[in-house]
Scaffold this motif. Structure first.
Motif, PDB file in Angstrom:
ATOM      1  N   ARG A   1      20.456  23.565  -4.116  1.00  0.00           N
ATOM      2  CA  ARG A   1      21.583  23.014  -4.869  1.00  0.00           C
ATOM      3  C   ARG A   1      21.569  23.444  -6.341  1.00  0.00           C
ATOM      4  O   ARG A   1      22.417  22.995  -7.121  1.00  0.00           O
ATOM      5  N   LYS A   2      20.633  24.300  -6.709  1.00  0.00           N
ATOM      6  CA  LYS A   2      20.568  24.739  -8.100  1.00  0.00           C
ATOM      7  C   LYS A   2      21.855  25.425  -8.578  1.00  0.00           C
ATOM      8  O   LYS A   2      22.353  25.110  -9.665  1.00  0.00           O
ATOM      9  N   PRO A   3      22.427  26.372  -7.810  1.00  0.00           N
ATOM     10  CA  PRO A   3      23.662  27.005  -8.294  1.00  0.00           C
ATOM     11  C   PRO A   3      24.785  26.008  -8.522  1.00  0.00           C
ATOM     12  O   PRO A   3      25.520  26.090  -9.512  1.00  0.00           O
ATOM     13  N   GLU A   4      24.910  25.051  -7.607  1.00  0.00           N
ATOM     14  CA  GLU A   4      25.959  24.040  -7.734  1.00  0.00           C
ATOM     15  C   GLU A   4      25.743  23.186  -8.972  1.00  0.00           C
ATOM     16  O   GLU A   4      26.694  22.855  -9.699  1.00  0.00           O
TER      17      GLU A   4
ATOM     18  N   LEU B   1      22.978  35.119  -8.656  1.00  0.00           N
ATOM     19  CA  LEU B   1      23.474  33.953  -9.385  1.00  0.00           C
ATOM     20  C   LEU B   1      24.719  34.291 -10.198  1.00  0.00           C
ATOM     21  O   LEU B   1      25.680  33.503 -10.229  1.00  0.00           O
ATOM     22  N   SER B   2      24.726  35.436 -10.851  1.00  0.00           N
ATOM     23  CA  SER B   2      25.908  35.800 -11.641  1.00  0.00           C
ATOM     24  C   SER B   2      27.134  35.937 -10.745  1.00  0.00           C
ATOM     25  O   SER B   2      28.250  35.545 -11.124  1.00  0.00           O
ATOM     26  N   GLN B   3      26.943  36.457  -9.539  1.00  0.00           N
ATOM     27  CA  GLN B   3      28.054  36.583  -8.591  1.00  0.00           C
ATOM     28  C   GLN B   3      28.548  35.208  -8.130  1.00  0.00           C
ATOM     29  O   GLN B   3      29.761  34.985  -8.007  1.00  0.00           O
ATOM     30  N   LEU B   4      27.618  34.287  -7.882  1.00  0.00           N
ATOM     31  CA  LEU B   4      28.003  32.938  -7.476  1.00  0.00           C
ATOM     32  C   LEU B   4      28.775  32.228  -8.584  1.00  0.00           C
ATOM     33  O   LEU B   4      29.760  31.523  -8.319  1.00  0.00           O
ATOM     34  N   LEU B   5      28.330  32.409  -9.826  1.00  0.00           N
ATOM     35  CA  LEU B   5      29.026  31.782 -10.952  1.00  0.00           C
ATOM     36  C   LEU B   5      30.432  32.355 -11.095  1.00  0.00           C
ATOM     37  O   LEU B   5      31.398  31.618 -11.364  1.00  0.00           O
ATOM     38  N   GLU B   6      30.561  33.668 -10.925  1.00  0.00           N
ATOM     39  CA  GLU B   6      31.875  34.303 -11.018  1.00  0.00           C
ATOM     40  C   GLU B   6      32.814  33.744  -9.953  1.00  0.00           C
ATOM     41  O   GLU B   6      33.991  33.451 -10.239  1.00  0.00           O
TER      42      GLU B   6
ATOM     43  N   SER C   1      15.726  22.889 -17.786  1.00  0.00           N
ATOM     44  CA  SER C   1      15.023  23.539 -16.680  1.00  0.00           C
ATOM     45  C   SER C   1      15.393  22.865 -15.381  1.00  0.00           C
ATOM     46  O   SER C   1      15.208  21.647 -15.231  1.00  0.00           O
ATOM     47  N   LEU C   2      15.957  23.637 -14.446  1.00  0.00           N
ATOM     48  CA  LEU C   2      16.287  23.129 -13.123  1.00  0.00           C
ATOM     49  C   LEU C   2      15.061  23.351 -12.240  1.00  0.00           C
ATOM     50  O   LEU C   2      14.730  24.493 -11.923  1.00  0.00           O
ATOM     51  N   VAL C   3      14.402  22.278 -11.865  1.00  0.00           N
ATOM     52  CA  VAL C   3      13.088  22.390 -11.227  1.00  0.00           C
ATOM     53  C   VAL C   3      13.129  21.805  -9.822  1.00  0.00           C
ATOM     54  O   VAL C   3      13.509  20.645  -9.625  1.00  0.00           O
ATOM     55  N   SER C   4      12.724  22.623  -8.841  1.00  0.00           N
ATOM     56  CA  SER C   4      12.619  22.164  -7.457  1.00  0.00           C
ATOM     57  C   SER C   4      11.161  21.869  -7.131  1.00  0.00           C
ATOM     58  O   SER C   4      10.242  22.252  -7.867  1.00  0.00           O
ATOM     59  N   ALA C   5      10.953  21.192  -6.004  1.00  0.00           N
ATOM     60  CA  ALA C   5       9.610  20.725  -5.655  1.00  0.00           C
ATOM     61  C   ALA C   5       8.604  21.865  -5.556  1.00  0.00           C
ATOM     62  O   ALA C   5       7.424  21.701  -5.902  1.00  0.00           O
ATOM     63  N   ASP C   6       9.048  23.035  -5.111  1.00  0.00           N
ATOM     64  CA  ASP C   6       8.116  24.158  -4.955  1.00  0.00           C
ATOM     65  C   ASP C   6       7.680  24.753  -6.289  1.00  0.00           C
ATOM     66  O   ASP C   6       6.805  25.619  -6.327  1.00  0.00           O
ATOM     67  N   GLU C   7       8.275  24.289  -7.390  1.00  0.00           N
ATOM     68  CA  GLU C   7       7.911  24.798  -8.714  1.00  0.00           C
ATOM     69  C   GLU C   7       7.030  23.821  -9.489  1.00  0.00           C
ATOM     70  O   GLU C   7       6.804  24.013 -10.691  1.00  0.00           O
TER      71      GLU C   7
END
Length: 427
Positions: free
Chosen positions: A229-232, A259-264, A345-351
């Motif tokens: 869900r980071k891009p969202e 990511l740049s493509q998703l943002l576009e 910082s968008l941080v997920s559990a694996d980080e």
């Protein structure tokens, strides 16, 4: 203290005044007199505190002795890890040396070599270079290092991270033994200290803050979120906060492109910048970002050094870096020259391990906030107790009075750009 007290020439003081600077930063006040004395200096200071001017100004002062430059030679050599940083440093040399008639040039890969060869044929006072292209020019006989009086390592730790150690060793062997050597960086590792011992003569170590510390002008927040869900969440933050300019860091080149493509696709003007991009594409992307044509510049760590974007309001770590020191350099792109900035910082559990490594390096726990609607299913483990005076308010949640919410709630689009000090120090 003013620049008048540092022993710089009248022409340099005039150039400094032209840039609108009046008071030296702490690193400049400490390092400049030592460099003017001819000492070898290792200087560590937070990103955005004026390290470039701290070595550029005394370097130019030293070279204003009227000594002629011979063809294919330079009197001062500045080594940098990235093309962007090399261009930035050469820009500072040009601006500060404009009244002294000193010549400067920048050489790096990714562009045609012939114009660089033409520059070197005339001889250059100050040459700023990345190691690879510099060795190419030397190997073809277009650079002779026998006249080098000063060697500067700018962001030497990054050069080691990027695998330039063998190139550095080859270059140093070609230089005169009798020279002044300077090392400037935001961080100094054990490897850098060892490198300095081999290449410097009784260096003076200058530190103006705790090693690896982050700037007080940068407010830092961690947003726990599931990886998918980071891009969202990033799109949500850009739109909800009306961000017109945000620098976003990813861990990989592929991730930056994706990511740049998703943002576009989500209606946010974005472009990626990384090592696989041509130099022309990188230069255009940075220019469009600075001019406001692009809202989000998505970059790998190649952009963490050398991107000098005045009063950049915010930086986002979409992925945490796997090298903790890179976090310091990433967030140092905002909060520069006394201006305020925010790093998210968008941080997920694996980080979690990366996050703990960063907190251990900077010696503080980062405050966390879960964004309503993006609460993670997989919690990010707490490495150690957070050193906060209050728990962060959940955005928009009940019982979260406006005055207790993160600073970004009061910032608006590009808010928080004001200078927090009475004067600025040159970079």
């Amino acid at each position: 203290m003013s620049f008048d007290n540092l022993g710089l020439s009248a022409s340099l003081l005039r150039a400094i005044a032209d840039q609108g600077y009046t008071t030296p930063s702490p690193i400049q006040a400490k390092a400049i007199p030592l460099i003017l004395e001819g000492r070898d200096v290792m200087a560590a200071a937070q990103t955005g505190t004026g390290k470039t001017a701290a070595f550029t100004l005394p370097l130019l002062h030293r070279l204003t002795d009227g000594r002629a430059v011979r063809p294919n030679r330079c009197r001062a050599l500045v080594l940098t890890p990235t093309r962007e940083l090399a261009a930035q440093v050469q820009g500072s040399v040009r601006d500060y040396g404009k009244y002294d008639g000193l010549t400067s040039a920048v050489v790096f890969g990714g562009v045609k070599i012939n114009p660089q060869i033409a520059l070197m044929r005339r001889g250059i006072d100050v040459l700023v270079a990345t190691p690879g292209r510099l060795l190419d020019l030397h190997g073809q006989g277009f650079i002779d290092f026998s006249d080098v009086e000063v060697l500067v390592f700018d962001e030497a730790d990054r050069m080691l991270d990027m695998g330039f150690i063998h190139d550095i060793r080859r270059i140093v062997k070609l230089l005169p033994v009798k020279r002044q050597t300077l090392m400037f960086s935001a961080t100094f590792s054990a490897e850098i200290t060892q490198l300095a011992q081999g290449y410097m003569q009784n260096p003076v170590k200058v530190e103006v803050s705790t090693p690896n510390a982050t700037a007080d002008t940068v407010t830092q927040w961690v947003y726990p979120v599931d990886k998918k869900r980071k891009p969202e969440l990033l799109s949500h933050l850009v739109r909800d906060n009306a961000w017109n300019q945000v620098l976003v860091f990813t861990r990989t080149k592929h991730g930056a492109n994706k990511l740049s493509q998703l943002l576009e696709k989500d209606g946010i003007r974005a472009v990626a910048i990384h090592g696989n991009k041509s130099q022309n594409a990188r230069t255009k992307a940075l220019g469009d970002f600075k001019s406001g044509k692009i809202q989000a510049l998505v970059a790998t760590d190649i952009a963490a050094r050398g991107l000098d974007i005045e009063q950049l309001p915010q930086v986002v770590n979409f992925d945490l870096p796997n090298v903790a020191e890179d976090y310091v350099h990433r967030i140092g792109r905002t909060g520069r020259a006394g201006a305020a900035g925010i790093a998210y910082s968008l941080v997920s559990a694996d980080e979690a391990d990366y996050l703990y490594g960063i907190e251990k390096l900077i010696r503080k726990s980062l405050p966390r906030e879960e964004i309503d609607g993006f609460e993670p299913e997989h919690a990010v483990p707490q490495g150690r107790p957070a050193q906060q005076t209050r728990p962060p308010a959940r955005r928009g949640g009940a019982g979260a009075p406006r005055g207790q919410q993160p600073a970004r709630r009061r910032r608006g689009g590009n808010g928080g750009r004001g200078n927090v000090s009475g004067s600025r120090a040159p970079r």
